[in-house]
Design an enzyme around this catalytic site. Structure first.
Site, PDB file in Angstrom:
ATOM      1  CD  GLN A 310     -22.194 -48.577  43.988  1.00  0.00           C
ATOM      2  OE1 GLN A 310     -23.068 -48.716  44.851  1.00  0.00           O
ATOM      3  NE2 GLN A 310     -21.063 -47.916  44.205  1.00  0.00           N
ATOM      4  CD  GLN A 332     -25.302 -46.476  41.535  1.00  0.00           C
ATOM      5  OE1 GLN A 332     -26.280 -46.261  42.273  1.00  0.00           O
ATOM      6  NE2 GLN A 332     -24.086 -46.058  41.826  1.00  0.00           N
ATOM      7  CG  ASP A 333     -22.333 -49.142  38.749  1.00  0.00           C
ATOM      8  OD1 ASP A 333     -22.509 -48.058  38.171  1.00  0.00           O
ATOM      9  OD2 ASP A 333     -21.565 -49.274  39.711  1.00  0.00           O
ATOM     10  CG  ASP A 354     -22.190 -43.653  37.106  1.00  0.00           C
ATOM     11  OD1 ASP A 354     -22.415 -42.613  36.470  1.00  0.00           O
ATOM     12  OD2 ASP A 354     -21.791 -43.653  38.286  1.00  0.00           O
ATOM     13  NE  ARG A 418     -21.638 -40.243  37.832  1.00  0.00           N
ATOM     14  CZ  ARG A 418     -21.862 -40.228  39.141  1.00  0.00           C
ATOM     15  NH1 ARG A 418     -21.734 -39.095  39.830  1.00  0.00           N
ATOM     16  NH2 ARG A 418     -22.224 -41.323  39.776  1.00  0.00           N
TER      17      ARG A 418
END
Length: 512
Positions: A310, A332-333, A354, A418
Site C-alpha cells: 500500500q 497498490q492503493d 485496489d 472486490r
C-alpha cells in the site's frame, strides 16, 4: 409518628429510589426509540444518563440526542487515546497511534457539524456521520496492517462506532433523491462561481522550485493558506516542476485551489508506503481534509513500487472536493477516496491492486483508469470500496470513463472490484471496459465475505470486457437495466453535484 405516616414515607422513598435518576431505569420513550437502532444497548445506557432524556419525543429530537451522545463519547475516547502515547512500543505503533489522534480530531469536527441540525441537510448529516464512522475504521486498520494490533488497540475499545451507526440509522435517507433542486447552497460564494471562467485564474501565491515564486515548496503555500483570514477561495499556482515532498492540507485549509501547469508538468512525488513503515492513511504523497478543495492540472505520484504494497499517491477526505485534469499515479492503493463527497473529471488513475479505494461518495466522470503491471502472481483490481454500514451514503460511481491497461500489463488477470468491507458499493455506468477485464468481472475478497451484502452494478457499458453473460452470480451483483436505478449513482443524485459543482466551473454531466 403514626404507622400510616411511616408507611406513606416508605412508599415515597421507594418511588424516588426506583426512579430513573436513582435506579438508572430506561425511560419508556428512550427504550422505544433505541429499539429502532442497530445497537440498542449503548443507546439506552447513555441516553438514560442524560437529564433531559424525557424530552425526546420526535425523530428529530432523537437524532440530535444520538449524535450528541456520539460526540460526547468521541471526546472522551480522544482524550483517553491521547494518554496512550507512552505505551507505544515501537515506531509502527507510534505511526498508527498518531493517525488515530488525527482521525479522532476529524471525527469530532464532523459530529459537531452534524449536531447543528439547523445548518445542514439530511444528506450533509449522512455524509458527515459516514465520514466519522470511516475515520474510526481507518484508525483500527492502521494497527492491523502494520501488525501491531495486540497492545494499544484493545485498550481503545469503546462504543463510539456503535453510537454513530445508530445516528446513521435514524437519519436514513432515500438513495438517489435529488438533494438540491434550486440554485446554490448558501456556502457557495458569488466570487467562487466566477473563479474558473478564465483559462488561468489569478493566483494568490505562486510556488516555484527555482525561487521565482512566493514559495519554493507546496507545503509552505498550504501552511500559508491555513493561516489566512477569511474564507474566500485561495488559489495556489504551482509552476511546472517536480516537487519531492509529502503534503498534508488539514481541516483548516478550506476552499483552496491547487492549480498546476498540467499533467506531467507539475508533479508532486513521494515514496512512503506500508512496506516502508507507514500506515496506508499516512503514506499519501498529497493528502487533503479541508473542505472545498480543487485540484487542477497536477500529477500526484507515489514511486514506492508494487513491492512495497500500500502506497497512496492522493488521499482526499475533503467534502465537496473536485479534481480536474489531474493524474494519480501509483501501484497498490494509488487513489484513496477516503470520505465525504468528491468528484473527478478527465483524470488519469494508474495502479495495480485496489488502486481506487476508500469510503467516499465519489463520482469519476470521463476519466481513464489504467491497470499496470503488478508483482508476480498478483491480480489487478480497479476498486475496493469500503462501506461498513448499510445506511452510509457512500460508494464509487464510474461514469462515461475508460477502463484501460498500460502496455506492460500483459496477461495479468484484472477485475473491476472486490469487497473490502461488508457493504461495498461500486457501479460502472456507460463506460468503456477493455479486454484485460476477466469475464467474471469481479473478485472475492475472502471466500463468501460480503457477497450477499455488497452492491455492484453495471449499466450500458461497452468494449470487449463489458459483456455480462459470464459475470459473477453473487446476490449483490446487478446488471442494471433501469435508467431510474442507474440514475441513483449519477452526479446529480449521488453527490448532489448540481448544487455545488457549477461554482467550480468544472464541466460535468448531472444525469446519466
Amino acid at each position: 409518628m403514626s404507622a400510616l405516616r411511616l408507611f406513606i414515607i416508605s412508599i415515597f422513598l421507594v418511588h424516588v429510589l426506583l426512579s430513573p435518576a436513582f435506579a438508572n431505569e430506561t425511560p419508556p420513550n428512550i427504550k422505544e426509540w433505541c429499539s429502532q437502532t442497530p445497537n440498542p444497548e449503548p443507546c439506552e445506557y447513555f441516553l438514560s444518563q442524560k437529564t433531559n432524556s424525557h424530552s425526546v419525543k420526535e425523530k428529530s429530537d432523537f437524532h440530535k440526542a444520538s449524535v450528541q451522545i456520539a460526540l460526547e463519547r468521541a471526546l472522551r475516547a480522544k482524550s483517553y487515546t491521547s494518554g496512550l502515547g507512552p505505551k507505544c512500543r515501537n515506531k509502527k505503533e507510534k505511526a498508527a497511534w498518531d493517525d488515530c489522534l488525527e482521525l479522532y480530531e476529524t471525527t469530532i469536527l464532523k459530529l459537531n457539524q452534524t449536531v447543528d441540525t439547523y445548518k445542514c441537510t439530511e444528506d450533509d448529516s449522512q455524509t458527515w456521520l459516514s465520514a466519522a464512522l470511516t475515520n474510526l475504521e481507518t484508525c483500527r486498520t492502521g494497527f492491523v496492517e502494520l501488525g501491531v494490533a495486540d497492545n494499544l488497540l484493545p485498550l481503545m475499545s469503546n462504543n463510539v462506532s456503535k453510537l454513530i451507526c445508530n445516528s446513521l440509522s435514524v437519519n436514513k435517507i432515500s438513495p438517489g433523491k435529488e438533494k438540491y433542486k434550486h440554485g446554490y447552497p448558501k456556502w457557495v460564494s458569488p466570487g467562487d462561481r466566477k473563479l474558473l471562467q478564465t483559462v488561468s485564474p489569478a493566483a494568490d501565491v505562486v510556488v516555484a522550485a527555482d525561487g521565482s515564486g512566493n514559495y519554493k515548496t507546496i507545503k509552505e503555500a498550504i501552511d500559508a493558506a491555513g493561516k489566512r483570514k477569511g474564507t474566500a477561495r485561495f488559489v495556489i499556482h504551482v509552476k511546472a516542476g517536480t516537487y519531492k515532498e509529502n503534503v498534508v492540507a488539514g481541516n483548516k485549509v478550506k476552499n483552496v485551489m491547487l492549480l498546476g501547469d498540467g499533467i506531467g508538468k507539475t508533479i508532486i512525488t513521494g515514496s512512503k508506503s506500508v512496506g516502508g513503515g507507514s500506515t496506508t492513511f499516512n503514506s499519501a504523497t498529497f493528502a487533503v481534509t479541508g473542505d472545498g478543495f480543487i485540484g487542477r492540472g497536477v500529477t500526484f505520484r507515489n514511486t514506492a513500487g508494487a513491492a512495497n504494497h500500500q502506497a497512496v499517491a492522493l488521499r482526499s477526505g475533503s467534502d465537496l472536493s473536485v479534481f480536474y485534469q489531474c493524474s494519480i499515479e501509483g501501484y497498490q492503493d494509488s487513489l484513496y477516496v477516503h470520505s465525504q463527497r468528491q468528484f473527478y473529471r478527465e483524470c488519469n488513475v494508474y495502479g495495480t491492486v485496489d488502486f481506487i479505494f476508500g469510503n467516499a461518495a465519489v463520482v469519476l466522470q470521463s476519466c481513464n483508469l489504467y491497470a499496470r503491471k503488478p508483482m508476480a502472481n498478483q491480480k489487478c483490481v480497479v476498486t475496493a470500496q469500503g462501506r461498513t454500514d448499510p445506511n452510509e451514503n457512500t460508494g464509487i460511481s464510474i461514469h462515461n470513463s475508460k477502463i484501460l491497461a498500460t502496455s506492460d500489463l500483459g496477461s495479468t488477470p484484472t477485475y473491476l472490484g472486490r469487497p473490502w468491507k461488508q457493504y461495498s458499493r461500486t457501479v460502472y455506468l456507460k463506460s468503456f471496459i477493455g479486454s484485460h477485464i476477466v469475464p467474471a468481472g469481479w473478485l472475492e475478497w475472502s471466500g463468501n465475505f460480503a457477497l450477499n451484502t455488497l452492491y455492484y452494478g453495471e449499466y450500458l457499458n461497452t468494449g470487449p470486457g463489458a459483456a455480462t453473460a459470464k459475470r459473477v452470480k453473487w446476490k449483490g451483483y446487478h446488471v442494471i437495466t433501469s435508467a431510474t436505478e442507474a440514475s441513483k449513482f449519477s452526479v446529480g443524485s449521488f453527490i448532489a453535484g448540481s448544487s455545488w459543482l457549477p461554482s467550480t466551473k468544472v464541466p460535468f454531466t448531472s444525469g446519466i
